[in-house]
Every structure is written in C-alpha cells, then in structure tokens.
Enzyme design. Structure first.
Site, PDB file in Angstrom:
ATOM      1  N   ALA A  32      58.743  28.353  44.565  1.00  0.00           N
ATOM      2  CA  ALA A  32      59.714  29.346  44.063  1.00  0.00           C
ATOM      3  C   ALA A  32      60.932  28.616  43.512  1.00  0.00           C
ATOM      4  O   ALA A  32      61.977  28.546  44.167  1.00  0.00           O
ATOM      5  CB  ALA A  32      60.107  30.309  45.172  1.00  0.00           C
ATOM      6  N   TYR A  36      62.399  32.569  40.579  1.00  0.00           N
ATOM      7  CA  TYR A  36      61.340  33.017  41.501  1.00  0.00           C
ATOM      8  C   TYR A  36      61.859  33.199  42.926  1.00  0.00           C
ATOM      9  O   TYR A  36      61.228  33.873  43.732  1.00  0.00           O
ATOM     10  CB  TYR A  36      60.149  32.046  41.473  1.00  0.00           C
ATOM     11  CG  TYR A  36      59.240  32.282  40.281  1.00  0.00           C
ATOM     12  CD1 TYR A  36      58.165  33.148  40.370  1.00  0.00           C
ATOM     13  CD2 TYR A  36      59.490  31.671  39.066  1.00  0.00           C
ATOM     14  CE1 TYR A  36      57.335  33.386  39.286  1.00  0.00           C
ATOM     15  CE2 TYR A  36      58.674  31.902  37.966  1.00  0.00           C
ATOM     16  CZ  TYR A  36      57.600  32.756  38.082  1.00  0.00           C
ATOM     17  OH  TYR A  36      56.796  32.990  36.990  1.00  0.00           O
ATOM     18  N   ASP A 111      51.334  32.989  45.120  1.00  0.00           N
ATOM     19  CA  ASP A 111      52.402  33.053  44.138  1.00  0.00           C
ATOM     20  C   ASP A 111      53.623  33.693  44.792  1.00  0.00           C
ATOM     21  O   ASP A 111      53.490  34.516  45.715  1.00  0.00           O
ATOM     22  CB  ASP A 111      51.970  33.909  42.935  1.00  0.00           C
ATOM     23  CG  ASP A 111      50.999  33.171  42.010  1.00  0.00           C
ATOM     24  OD1 ASP A 111      50.807  31.951  42.189  1.00  0.00           O
ATOM     25  OD2 ASP A 111      50.451  33.836  41.100  1.00  0.00           O
ATOM     26  N   ASP A 113      55.621  35.820  43.318  1.00  0.00           N
ATOM     27  CA  ASP A 113      55.774  37.221  42.895  1.00  0.00           C
ATOM     28  C   ASP A 113      54.611  38.059  43.410  1.00  0.00           C
ATOM     29  O   ASP A 113      53.883  38.678  42.636  1.00  0.00           O
ATOM     30  CB  ASP A 113      55.908  37.307  41.370  1.00  0.00           C
ATOM     31  CG  ASP A 113      54.825  36.529  40.636  1.00  0.00           C
ATOM     32  OD1 ASP A 113      54.180  35.652  41.248  1.00  0.00           O
ATOM     33  OD2 ASP A 113      54.624  36.811  39.441  1.00  0.00           O
ATOM     34  N   HIS A 133      39.281  36.862  40.915  1.00  0.00           N
ATOM     35  CA  HIS A 133      40.343  37.293  39.991  1.00  0.00           C
ATOM     36  C   HIS A 133      40.124  38.763  39.618  1.00  0.00           C
ATOM     37  O   HIS A 133      38.997  39.157  39.309  1.00  0.00           O
ATOM     38  CB  HIS A 133      40.257  36.402  38.750  1.00  0.00           C
ATOM     39  CG  HIS A 133      41.430  36.504  37.827  1.00  0.00           C
ATOM     40  ND1 HIS A 133      41.737  37.645  37.139  1.00  0.00           N
ATOM     41  CD2 HIS A 133      42.376  35.590  37.482  1.00  0.00           C
ATOM     42  CE1 HIS A 133      42.815  37.437  36.396  1.00  0.00           C
ATOM     43  NE2 HIS A 133      43.220  36.193  36.588  1.00  0.00           N
ATOM     44  N   GLU A 203      44.938  27.054  37.878  1.00  0.00           N
ATOM     45  CA  GLU A 203      43.819  27.986  38.111  1.00  0.00           C
ATOM     46  C   GLU A 203      42.516  27.456  37.507  1.00  0.00           C
ATOM     47  O   GLU A 203      41.441  27.614  38.097  1.00  0.00           O
ATOM     48  CB  GLU A 203      44.156  29.361  37.522  1.00  0.00           C
ATOM     49  CG  GLU A 203      43.084  30.416  37.758  1.00  0.00           C
ATOM     50  CD  GLU A 203      43.505  31.780  37.242  1.00  0.00           C
ATOM     51  OE1 GLU A 203      44.243  32.481  37.952  1.00  0.00           O
ATOM     52  OE2 GLU A 203      43.097  32.139  36.111  1.00  0.00           O
TER      53      GLU A 203
HETATM   54  C1  GAL Z   1      45.923  36.773  33.693  1.00  0.00           C
HETATM   55  C2  GAL Z   1      46.867  36.043  34.640  1.00  0.00           C
HETATM   56  C3  GAL Z   1      46.834  34.553  34.361  1.00  0.00           C
HETATM   57  C4  GAL Z   1      45.401  34.054  34.381  1.00  0.00           C
HETATM   58  C5  GAL Z   1      44.580  34.854  33.408  1.00  0.00           C
HETATM   59  C6  GAL Z   1      43.119  34.399  33.359  1.00  0.00           C
HETATM   60  O1  GAL Z   1      45.836  38.128  34.036  1.00  0.00           O
HETATM   61  O2  GAL Z   1      48.185  36.514  34.438  1.00  0.00           O
HETATM   62  O3  GAL Z   1      47.603  33.867  35.318  1.00  0.00           O
HETATM   63  O4  GAL Z   1      44.885  34.190  35.674  1.00  0.00           O
HETATM   64  O5  GAL Z   1      44.606  36.231  33.766  1.00  0.00           O
HETATM   65  O6  GAL Z   1      42.492  35.030  32.263  1.00  0.00           O
END
Ligand code: GAL
Length: 251
Positions: A32, A36, A111, A113, A133, A203
């Site tokens: 942070a 942040y 994160d 946030d 995700h 990521e």
């Molecule tokens: C978005 C996110 C990013 C990344 C991306 C992958 O929604 O804000 O950090 O994860 O997806 O496509």
C-alpha cells in the site's frame, strides 16, 4: 485414567490427524504505497471480523505512508516504484522480507483495495492457494488472459493451463509462498533484463507459476469479487472499484 489425561489424548489425536493447526499463525501481506494507504483502515477492520477469525493473523503492510496502529499490524518501509513496478515487484518485496515470516504457518497476499464481507475460514488453508479470476471463470467468458509472448518467462502456450488466476488474492504455506515469490521474482528479473514486462505483470507470472506448481486449493471468484459485478458466487472478498489512473500515476 484421570480426566486431564483423557483430554490430553483426545487433543493430541485431533492435532496429529488434522492438517490445519487449531490456531495457525497467518500473515496477510498488503502492498500500500501512495494513495493505497487510504484503503487500509477499512480493509483491516473487515479482516479483523472475517479473515480466519479462529487463527492468529498479522497484517504486514509494505508502505511509504501511515498505517492504522494495532498490535497485529506490522509496517515495513517500502518506497513507491512507479507503475507497473509497484504491483509487479510485489513478489520481490515479499521475498526480501522473508525473515519477518519465520514463525508463520501461512502467508496470503491481497490487494489493498479489497474488503472482506463474509467469513474466509479454514477452506483457504492449503500449501498453494489460488483464486479463480472473476473475468475468466464462467462458460460465456473468455478462458484466460495468459501472457502469450514466447520471449517472456511468463509465457503460457495454447495447449497449457486450465484456470486463470487473479493476482488480487493468493497464498499458501509459508514455505510454498516464499518458493513462489522467489521463482516469480527470478522470472520477472529475467524478463526485465530482456526489456519485457508481461501484460498483467505479477499476475501473468503467478499464472505461469500455477501451471508449473498447481494450486492445492482453488478458490472461486468469491474471493476476488468485483464489487459492482453480478456473478453467481457468494461475496466473500470484494475487489473495490477505483479510478485506476488516479492511483497509478507515478510519484
Ligand atoms: C482486469 C483486472 C486486471 C487483470 C485483468 C486480466 O479485470 O483489473 O488486474 O487481472 O483483468 O484480464
């Protein structure tokens, strides 16, 4: 046999045969820097209520600012590196702080946030823990957003990969977490030496890592749920909407 002895045998049996300690020491790692820090008071208040309430949790904050004072918050000085290094170098920052984690059983990174809105319990305690995700886990969504540049160490080839994991929340046993942080750091540095930055930074490297070392626990998007989306999952850990440009502008 007296009652105390019976209790001892029962308790030792439970301890030996359960994977998770009755009270584990868990670190929650949060980067942070800059603005942040504004998210920290609410993030920590929500974690106090919902994050592994039956375990001993410590929040490690990597920051150049002020942190909410508490006996279970540890501030570690971290200067701003600028976008996208503030996010991408997180693995290195965590790995460099490894001495601080010696006595911990598990480490999780989230994160800044984000906000816990429901109990996150023992189901997350595993050796390697990834979160699906929210943008890539439903049948009508794209399958993934892996790095496809063959010159990057994060590259995932078409035939590889089953899940796309979020960089917003992941973790594992301290040993496994630090191994991941070490390998991802090495790969990120190799890429930087070739002037390559994977498209989703840390990521992308996390996703490559989880193909080579698959998670033992795969969490649903409940644990990285964008606050304004409507998904068929329970909300447990929200990813808050913010103005990316305002937060990402360089110092
Ligand atoms: C978005 C996110 C990013 C990344 C991306 C992958 O929604 O804000 O950090 O994860 O997806 O496509």
């Amino acid at each position: 046999m007296n009652k105390k002895l019976v209790l001892f045998f029962i308790l030792s049996h439970v301890c030996i045969h359960s994977d998770v300690k009755p009270r584990a020491k868990v670190g929650l790692l949060v980067m942070a820097t800059g603005k942040y820090t504004l998210f920290l008071p609410e993030l920590f208040a929500s974690a106090d209520t919902y994050f592994l309430p039956n375990h001993d949790c410590t929040y490690f904050v990597f920051t150049d600012g002020q942190v909410p004072l508490s006996d279970h918050v540890i501030r570690i000085e971290q200067k701003r590196l600028g976008w996208p290094y503030d996010t991408m170098m997180r693995f290195k920052v965590y790995y460099d702080a490894r001495e601080q984690f010696k006595d911990f059983d598990y480490l999780f990174a989230c994160d800044a946030d984000m906000l816990f809105v429901d109990t996150v319990g023992d189901e997350i305690l595993g050796e390697r823990v990834g979160t699906q995700h929210p943008g890539f886990s439903l049948p009508h969504q794209r399958k993934d957003d892996y790095e496809r540049n063959g010159a990057s160490t994060a590259c995932v080839h078409e035939a590889e990969g089953q899940y796309y994991f979020a960089g917003g929340f992941y973790g594992g046993s301290t040993q496994e977490f630090l191994r991941m942080a070490f390998i991802c750091t090495q790969n990120i540095i190799i890429d930087l030496n070739h002037n390559i930055i994977a498209q989703w930074h840390d990521e992308s490297h996390l996703n490559r890592y989880f193909i080579d070392y698959p998670p033992t626990v795969i969490l649903s998007p409940s644990y990285c749920y964008p606050d304004l989306w409507d998904l068929p999952f329970d909300k447990k850990l929200l990813a808050l909407t913010k103005n990316h440009n305002e937060f990402r502008s360089n110092p």
